[in-house]
Design a protein around this motif. Structure first.
Motif, PDB file in Angstrom:
ATOM      1  N   LYS A  33       0.831  -1.207   0.000  1.00  0.00           N
ATOM      2  CA  LYS A  33       0.000   0.000   0.000  1.00  0.00           C
ATOM      3  C   LYS A  33       0.867   1.260   0.000  1.00  0.00           C
ATOM      4  O   LYS A  33       0.347   2.372   0.011  1.00  0.00           O
ATOM      5  N   GLU A 160      -9.344 -11.135  -0.803  1.00  0.00           N
ATOM      6  CA  GLU A 160      -9.825  -9.753  -0.733  1.00  0.00           C
ATOM      7  C   GLU A 160      -8.659  -8.775  -0.567  1.00  0.00           C
ATOM      8  O   GLU A 160      -8.637  -7.707  -1.185  1.00  0.00           O
ATOM      9  N   PHE A 164      -7.657  -5.826  -3.158  1.00  0.00           N
ATOM     10  CA  PHE A 164      -7.617  -4.470  -2.599  1.00  0.00           C
ATOM     11  C   PHE A 164      -6.280  -3.785  -2.883  1.00  0.00           C
ATOM     12  O   PHE A 164      -6.223  -2.592  -3.196  1.00  0.00           O
ATOM     13  N   PRO A 168      -7.673  -2.469  -7.263  1.00  0.00           N
ATOM     14  CA  PRO A 168      -8.831  -1.913  -6.528  1.00  0.00           C
ATOM     15  C   PRO A 168     -10.050  -1.658  -7.414  1.00  0.00           C
ATOM     16  O   PRO A 168     -11.184  -1.785  -6.960  1.00  0.00           O
ATOM     17  N   GLN A 169      -9.827  -1.304  -8.691  1.00  0.00           N
ATOM     18  CA  GLN A 169     -10.965  -1.044  -9.575  1.00  0.00           C
ATOM     19  C   GLN A 169     -11.747  -2.337  -9.850  1.00  0.00           C
ATOM     20  O   GLN A 169     -12.978  -2.337  -9.859  1.00  0.00           O
ATOM     21  N   LYS A 172     -13.672  -3.198  -6.840  1.00  0.00           N
ATOM     22  CA  LYS A 172     -14.866  -2.357  -6.731  1.00  0.00           C
ATOM     23  C   LYS A 172     -15.976  -2.890  -7.624  1.00  0.00           C
ATOM     24  O   LYS A 172     -17.159  -2.870  -7.258  1.00  0.00           O
ATOM     25  N   TRP A 177     -15.913  -3.066  -1.240  1.00  0.00           N
ATOM     26  CA  TRP A 177     -15.804  -1.638  -0.961  1.00  0.00           C
ATOM     27  C   TRP A 177     -14.395  -1.301  -0.497  1.00  0.00           C
ATOM     28  O   TRP A 177     -13.910  -1.833   0.490  1.00  0.00           O
ATOM     29  N   ASN A 178     -13.756  -0.375  -1.232  1.00  0.00           N
ATOM     30  CA  ASN A 178     -12.411   0.042  -0.848  1.00  0.00           C
ATOM     31  C   ASN A 178     -12.405   0.749   0.504  1.00  0.00           C
ATOM     32  O   ASN A 178     -11.446   0.631   1.262  1.00  0.00           O
ATOM     33  N   ARG A 179     -13.487   1.495   0.766  1.00  0.00           N
ATOM     34  CA  ARG A 179     -13.539   2.203   2.059  1.00  0.00           C
ATOM     35  C   ARG A 179     -13.572   1.209   3.215  1.00  0.00           C
ATOM     36  O   ARG A 179     -12.891   1.390   4.223  1.00  0.00           O
ATOM     37  N   MET A 181     -12.357  -1.858   3.167  1.00  0.00           N
ATOM     38  CA  MET A 181     -11.045  -2.479   3.262  1.00  0.00           C
ATOM     39  C   MET A 181     -10.017  -1.517   3.855  1.00  0.00           C
ATOM     40  O   MET A 181      -9.115  -1.922   4.595  1.00  0.00           O
ATOM     41  N   ASN A 182     -10.162  -0.219   3.547  1.00  0.00           N
ATOM     42  CA  ASN A 182      -9.253   0.766   4.140  1.00  0.00           C
ATOM     43  C   ASN A 182      -9.428   0.835   5.647  1.00  0.00           C
ATOM     44  O   ASN A 182      -8.450   0.929   6.402  1.00  0.00           O
TER      45      ASN A 182
END
Length: 309
Positions: A33, A160, A164, A168-169, A172, A177-179, A181-182
Protein backbone atom coordinates in the motif's frame (compact mmCIF):
# COMPACT_ATOMS: atom_id res chain seq x y z
CA UNK A 1 20.21 -18.94 31.23
CA UNK A 2 18.21 -19.82 34.34
CA UNK A 3 15.39 -17.67 32.93
CA UNK A 4 14.86 -20.27 30.21
CA UNK A 5 13.72 -22.71 32.88
CA UNK A 6 10.89 -20.36 33.86
CA UNK A 7 7.52 -21.23 32.25
CA UNK A 8 6.79 -17.49 31.99
CA UNK A 9 9.81 -17.07 29.68
CA UNK A 10 8.41 -19.68 27.29
CA UNK A 11 5.02 -17.98 27.33
CA UNK A 12 6.70 -14.66 26.51
CA UNK A 13 8.65 -16.29 23.66
CA UNK A 14 5.43 -17.79 22.30
CA UNK A 15 3.69 -14.42 22.39
CA UNK A 16 6.66 -12.77 20.63
CA UNK A 17 6.53 -15.47 17.96
CA UNK A 18 2.85 -14.71 17.35
CA UNK A 19 3.50 -10.94 17.42
CA UNK A 20 6.37 -11.29 14.94
CA UNK A 21 4.25 -13.37 12.55
CA UNK A 22 1.36 -10.90 12.73
CA UNK A 23 3.70 -7.91 12.29
CA UNK A 24 5.41 -9.45 9.27
CA UNK A 25 2.09 -10.17 7.55
CA UNK A 26 0.62 -6.71 8.24
CA UNK A 27 3.94 -5.18 7.15
CA UNK A 28 3.40 -6.78 3.72
CA UNK A 29 0.04 -5.02 3.43
CA UNK A 30 1.67 -1.69 4.37
CA UNK A 31 4.53 -2.35 1.90
CA UNK A 32 2.22 -2.89 -1.08
CA UNK A 33 0.00 0.00 0.00
CA UNK A 34 3.17 2.13 -0.01
CA UNK A 35 2.51 3.22 3.58
CA UNK A 36 5.51 1.82 5.44
CA UNK A 37 6.01 5.19 7.13
CA UNK A 38 2.41 5.04 8.41
CA UNK A 39 3.37 2.21 10.80
CA UNK A 40 6.17 4.40 12.20
CA UNK A 41 3.81 7.36 12.64
CA UNK A 42 1.08 5.32 14.36
CA UNK A 43 3.47 3.54 16.74
CA UNK A 44 4.78 6.89 17.93
CA UNK A 45 1.23 8.27 18.05
CA UNK A 46 0.23 5.50 20.49
CA UNK A 47 2.48 6.75 23.31
CA UNK A 48 0.26 9.64 24.55
CA UNK A 49 -2.70 7.23 24.77
CA UNK A 50 -0.70 4.83 26.96
CA UNK A 51 0.31 7.58 29.39
CA UNK A 52 -3.15 9.18 29.53
CA UNK A 53 -4.81 5.78 30.11
CA UNK A 54 -2.44 5.13 33.02
CA UNK A 55 -2.90 8.65 34.43
CA UNK A 56 -6.70 8.31 34.38
CA UNK A 57 -6.92 4.80 35.85
CA UNK A 58 -3.79 4.71 38.02
CA UNK A 59 -3.14 1.04 37.19
CA UNK A 60 -0.94 -0.68 34.64
CA UNK A 61 -3.53 -2.95 33.09
CA UNK A 62 -2.56 -4.05 29.58
CA UNK A 63 -6.13 -4.03 28.16
CA UNK A 64 -6.62 -0.47 29.48
CA UNK A 65 -3.27 0.71 28.11
CA UNK A 66 -3.97 -1.02 24.75
CA UNK A 67 -7.33 0.77 24.57
CA UNK A 68 -5.66 4.12 25.26
CA UNK A 69 -2.93 3.41 22.70
CA UNK A 70 -5.50 2.36 20.09
CA UNK A 71 -7.55 5.55 20.55
CA UNK A 72 -4.41 7.69 20.29
CA UNK A 73 -3.09 5.83 17.22
CA UNK A 74 -6.46 6.00 15.45
CA UNK A 75 -6.58 9.72 16.19
CA UNK A 76 -3.14 10.00 14.57
CA UNK A 77 -4.34 8.07 11.49
CA UNK A 78 -7.41 10.30 11.14
CA UNK A 79 -5.25 13.40 11.54
CA UNK A 80 -2.95 12.24 8.71
CA UNK A 81 -5.95 11.69 6.41
CA UNK A 82 -7.46 15.05 7.37
CA UNK A 83 -4.21 16.96 6.71
CA UNK A 84 -3.80 15.26 3.30
CA UNK A 85 -7.45 15.90 2.32
CA UNK A 86 -7.68 19.55 3.38
CA UNK A 87 -4.20 20.91 2.69
CA UNK A 88 -1.44 20.78 0.10
CA UNK A 89 0.80 18.80 2.43
CA UNK A 90 1.82 15.42 0.99
CA UNK A 91 1.10 12.17 2.83
CA UNK A 92 4.70 11.45 3.88
CA UNK A 93 5.04 14.98 5.27
CA UNK A 94 1.75 14.62 7.18
CA UNK A 95 2.97 11.31 8.65
CA UNK A 96 6.21 12.98 9.72
CA UNK A 97 4.31 15.79 11.43
CA UNK A 98 1.99 13.40 13.29
CA UNK A 99 4.92 11.19 14.29
CA UNK A 100 6.96 14.01 15.83
CA UNK A 101 4.06 15.89 17.45
CA UNK A 102 2.45 12.83 19.09
CA UNK A 103 5.80 11.42 20.24
CA UNK A 104 6.81 14.78 21.71
CA UNK A 105 3.45 14.99 23.49
CA UNK A 106 3.89 11.43 24.79
CA UNK A 107 7.37 12.13 26.17
CA UNK A 108 6.10 15.32 27.84
CA UNK A 109 3.19 13.48 29.49
CA UNK A 110 5.47 10.58 30.49
CA UNK A 111 7.88 12.99 32.18
CA UNK A 112 5.01 14.62 34.10
CA UNK A 113 3.62 11.24 35.21
CA UNK A 114 7.07 10.00 36.25
CA UNK A 115 7.47 13.02 38.53
CA UNK A 116 4.36 11.96 40.42
CA UNK A 117 6.27 8.86 41.56
CA UNK A 118 3.85 6.37 40.03
CA UNK A 119 5.15 6.26 36.48
CA UNK A 120 8.56 4.82 37.28
CA UNK A 121 7.03 2.29 39.63
CA UNK A 122 4.54 1.14 37.00
CA UNK A 123 7.30 0.69 34.38
CA UNK A 124 5.82 3.02 31.77
CA UNK A 125 9.38 3.83 30.64
CA UNK A 126 9.50 0.32 29.20
CA UNK A 127 7.09 1.42 26.47
CA UNK A 128 9.88 3.52 24.90
CA UNK A 129 12.24 0.64 23.98
CA UNK A 130 10.13 -2.33 25.06
CA UNK A 131 10.56 -4.84 27.88
CA UNK A 132 9.09 -8.21 27.03
CA UNK A 133 10.54 -9.83 30.16
CA UNK A 134 8.34 -7.59 32.33
CA UNK A 135 5.12 -9.04 30.92
CA UNK A 136 2.97 -11.16 33.22
CA UNK A 137 0.90 -14.12 32.09
CA UNK A 138 -2.29 -12.08 31.60
CA UNK A 139 -0.36 -9.70 29.29
CA UNK A 140 0.90 -12.68 27.30
CA UNK A 141 -2.64 -14.07 26.90
CA UNK A 142 -3.95 -10.68 25.72
CA UNK A 143 -1.12 -10.17 23.22
CA UNK A 144 -1.30 -13.73 21.87
CA UNK A 145 -5.09 -13.67 21.49
CA UNK A 146 -5.13 -10.37 19.58
CA UNK A 147 -2.12 -11.45 17.48
CA UNK A 148 -3.89 -14.67 16.44
CA UNK A 149 -6.96 -12.60 15.54
CA UNK A 150 -4.87 -10.45 13.18
CA UNK A 151 -3.25 -13.52 11.56
CA UNK A 152 -6.70 -15.07 11.05
CA UNK A 153 -8.05 -11.86 9.44
CA UNK A 154 -5.17 -11.80 6.93
CA UNK A 155 -5.44 -15.52 6.17
CA UNK A 156 -9.24 -15.71 5.82
CA UNK A 157 -9.50 -12.60 3.63
CA UNK A 158 -6.36 -13.34 1.57
CA UNK A 159 -8.12 -12.97 -1.82
CA UNK A 160 -9.82 -9.75 -0.73
CA UNK A 161 -6.51 -8.27 0.43
CA UNK A 162 -4.89 -9.22 -2.88
CA UNK A 163 -7.62 -7.50 -4.90
CA UNK A 164 -7.62 -4.47 -2.60
CA UNK A 165 -3.86 -3.97 -2.96
CA UNK A 166 -3.24 -4.85 -6.63
CA UNK A 167 -6.51 -4.20 -8.51
CA UNK A 168 -8.83 -1.91 -6.53
CA UNK A 169 -10.97 -1.04 -9.57
CA UNK A 170 -11.67 -4.72 -10.31
CA UNK A 171 -12.42 -5.25 -6.61
CA UNK A 172 -14.87 -2.36 -6.73
CA UNK A 173 -16.56 -3.98 -9.72
CA UNK A 174 -17.04 -7.15 -7.68
CA UNK A 175 -18.72 -5.15 -4.93
CA UNK A 176 -15.71 -5.05 -2.59
CA UNK A 177 -15.80 -1.64 -0.96
CA UNK A 178 -12.41 0.04 -0.85
CA UNK A 179 -13.54 2.20 2.06
CA UNK A 180 -14.40 -0.90 4.10
CA UNK A 181 -11.04 -2.48 3.26
CA UNK A 182 -9.25 0.77 4.14
CA UNK A 183 -10.96 0.84 7.54
CA UNK A 184 -10.09 -2.84 8.10
CA UNK A 185 -6.48 -2.22 7.02
CA UNK A 186 -6.11 0.71 9.44
CA UNK A 187 -7.75 -1.32 12.23
CA UNK A 188 -5.40 -4.34 11.91
CA UNK A 189 -2.37 -2.05 11.54
CA UNK A 190 -3.27 -0.18 14.73
CA UNK A 191 -4.07 -3.45 16.53
CA UNK A 192 -0.65 -4.96 15.76
CA UNK A 193 1.09 -1.77 16.85
CA UNK A 194 -0.72 -1.39 20.18
CA UNK A 195 -0.24 -5.04 21.21
CA UNK A 196 3.46 -4.86 20.37
CA UNK A 197 4.55 -1.59 21.95
CA UNK A 198 4.97 -3.03 25.45
CA UNK A 199 7.31 -5.75 24.18
CA UNK A 200 9.13 -3.86 21.40
CA UNK A 201 8.58 -0.20 22.30
CA UNK A 202 7.01 2.68 20.38
CA UNK A 203 10.30 3.73 18.76
CA UNK A 204 11.20 0.35 17.27
CA UNK A 205 7.78 -1.25 16.68
CA UNK A 206 7.81 0.01 13.10
CA UNK A 207 11.00 -1.97 12.45
CA UNK A 208 9.15 -5.21 13.23
CA UNK A 209 6.57 -4.21 10.61
CA UNK A 210 8.87 -2.90 7.86
CA UNK A 211 12.06 -5.02 7.90
CA UNK A 212 10.47 -8.53 7.58
CA UNK A 213 8.33 -7.50 4.59
CA UNK A 214 11.23 -5.76 2.80
CA UNK A 215 13.48 -8.77 3.47
CA UNK A 216 10.83 -11.14 2.10
CA UNK A 217 10.60 -9.08 -1.10
CA UNK A 218 14.16 -10.15 -1.97
CA UNK A 219 13.14 -13.82 -2.04
CA UNK A 220 9.88 -13.89 -4.00
CA UNK A 221 7.59 -11.96 -6.36
CA UNK A 222 4.49 -13.83 -5.13
CA UNK A 223 2.26 -11.99 -2.63
CA UNK A 224 1.30 -15.24 -0.91
CA UNK A 225 4.90 -16.41 -0.49
CA UNK A 226 5.90 -12.92 0.60
CA UNK A 227 3.39 -13.15 3.46
CA UNK A 228 4.87 -16.50 4.49
CA UNK A 229 8.48 -15.28 4.24
CA UNK A 230 7.69 -12.10 6.21
CA UNK A 231 5.91 -14.16 8.89
CA UNK A 232 8.94 -16.45 9.22
CA UNK A 233 11.39 -13.51 9.41
CA UNK A 234 9.19 -11.55 11.84
CA UNK A 235 8.50 -14.53 14.10
CA UNK A 236 12.13 -15.67 14.07
CA UNK A 237 13.46 -12.18 14.81
CA UNK A 238 10.94 -11.70 17.62
CA UNK A 239 11.93 -14.95 19.32
CA UNK A 240 15.69 -14.47 18.81
CA UNK A 241 15.68 -10.85 20.02
CA UNK A 242 13.57 -11.68 23.06
CA UNK A 243 15.75 -14.67 23.90
CA UNK A 244 18.90 -12.54 23.82
CA UNK A 245 17.31 -9.75 25.89
CA UNK A 246 16.37 -12.20 28.65
CA UNK A 247 20.05 -13.08 29.14
CA UNK A 248 20.84 -9.71 30.73
CA UNK A 249 19.13 -7.84 33.54
CA UNK A 250 17.17 -4.86 32.24
CA UNK A 251 18.15 -5.40 28.62
CA UNK A 252 15.49 -3.81 26.35
CA UNK A 253 13.81 -6.18 23.92
CA UNK A 254 13.18 -3.85 20.99
CA UNK A 255 16.80 -3.10 20.01
CA UNK A 256 17.75 -6.80 20.02
CA UNK A 257 14.77 -7.67 17.81
CA UNK A 258 15.78 -4.91 15.39
CA UNK A 259 19.38 -6.18 15.29
CA UNK A 260 18.18 -9.71 14.52
CA UNK A 261 15.85 -8.38 11.81
CA UNK A 262 18.66 -6.27 10.35
CA UNK A 263 20.90 -9.36 10.14
CA UNK A 264 18.23 -11.19 8.13
CA UNK A 265 17.74 -8.14 5.93
CA UNK A 266 21.50 -7.95 5.23
CA UNK A 267 21.55 -11.60 4.15
CA UNK A 268 18.46 -11.03 1.98
CA UNK A 269 19.95 -7.88 0.42
CA UNK A 270 23.12 -9.75 -0.55
CA UNK A 271 21.90 -13.25 -1.38
CA UNK A 272 18.15 -12.89 -2.02
CA UNK A 273 17.01 -14.96 -5.01
CA UNK A 274 15.15 -11.92 -6.42
CA UNK A 275 17.49 -8.97 -7.03
CA UNK A 276 19.93 -9.78 -4.21
CA UNK A 277 23.14 -7.84 -4.88
CA UNK A 278 25.45 -10.87 -5.08
CA UNK A 279 22.96 -12.95 -7.09
CA UNK A 280 22.36 -10.04 -9.47
CA UNK A 281 26.12 -9.54 -9.94
CA UNK A 282 26.59 -13.26 -10.68
CA UNK A 283 23.70 -13.22 -13.19
CA UNK A 284 25.06 -10.11 -14.91
CA UNK A 285 28.55 -11.64 -15.08
CA UNK A 286 27.10 -14.86 -16.52
CA UNK A 287 25.08 -12.96 -19.14
CA UNK A 288 28.16 -10.89 -20.06
CA UNK A 289 30.26 -14.05 -20.47
CA UNK A 290 27.55 -15.63 -22.64
CA UNK A 291 27.38 -12.51 -24.83
CA UNK A 292 31.16 -12.45 -25.28
CA UNK A 293 31.14 -16.18 -26.13
CA UNK A 294 28.40 -15.70 -28.74
CA UNK A 295 30.25 -12.69 -30.23
CA UNK A 296 33.49 -14.70 -30.46
CA UNK A 297 31.69 -17.55 -32.22
CA UNK A 298 30.14 -15.08 -34.68
CA UNK A 299 33.58 -13.65 -35.51
CA UNK A 300 35.09 -17.11 -35.97
CA UNK A 301 32.23 -18.28 -38.20
CA UNK A 302 33.58 -16.73 -41.51
CA UNK A 303 37.03 -18.16 -40.79
CA UNK A 304 35.62 -21.67 -40.32
CA UNK A 305 33.51 -21.33 -43.49
CA UNK A 306 36.64 -20.19 -45.41
CA UNK A 307 38.63 -23.21 -44.22
CA UNK A 308 35.90 -25.60 -45.35
CA UNK A 309 35.33 -23.70 -48.60
Amino acid sequence: MSLLVSPNTWWVLLSMLILGIASGMIGCLAYWKRQSLMSDALSHAALPGVVIAFALTGVKSLPVLIFGAAVSALLGALLVQWVVAYSRIKEDSAMGIVLSVFFGLGIMLLTMVNRTGGGNVSGLDGFIFGQAASMVRSDVYTMSGLGLLVIALVGIAFKEWKLFLFDPQFAKGLGLWNRTMNVLYTAVLVLVIVIGIQAVGVILMSALLIIPSVSARYWTHSFGWMLIWAAVVGGGSGVAGTLISTMGKGWPTGPFIVVCSAAVFTVSLLFGARKGLVITAIQQRSEKSSSLRRAALEREKPLREGEWG
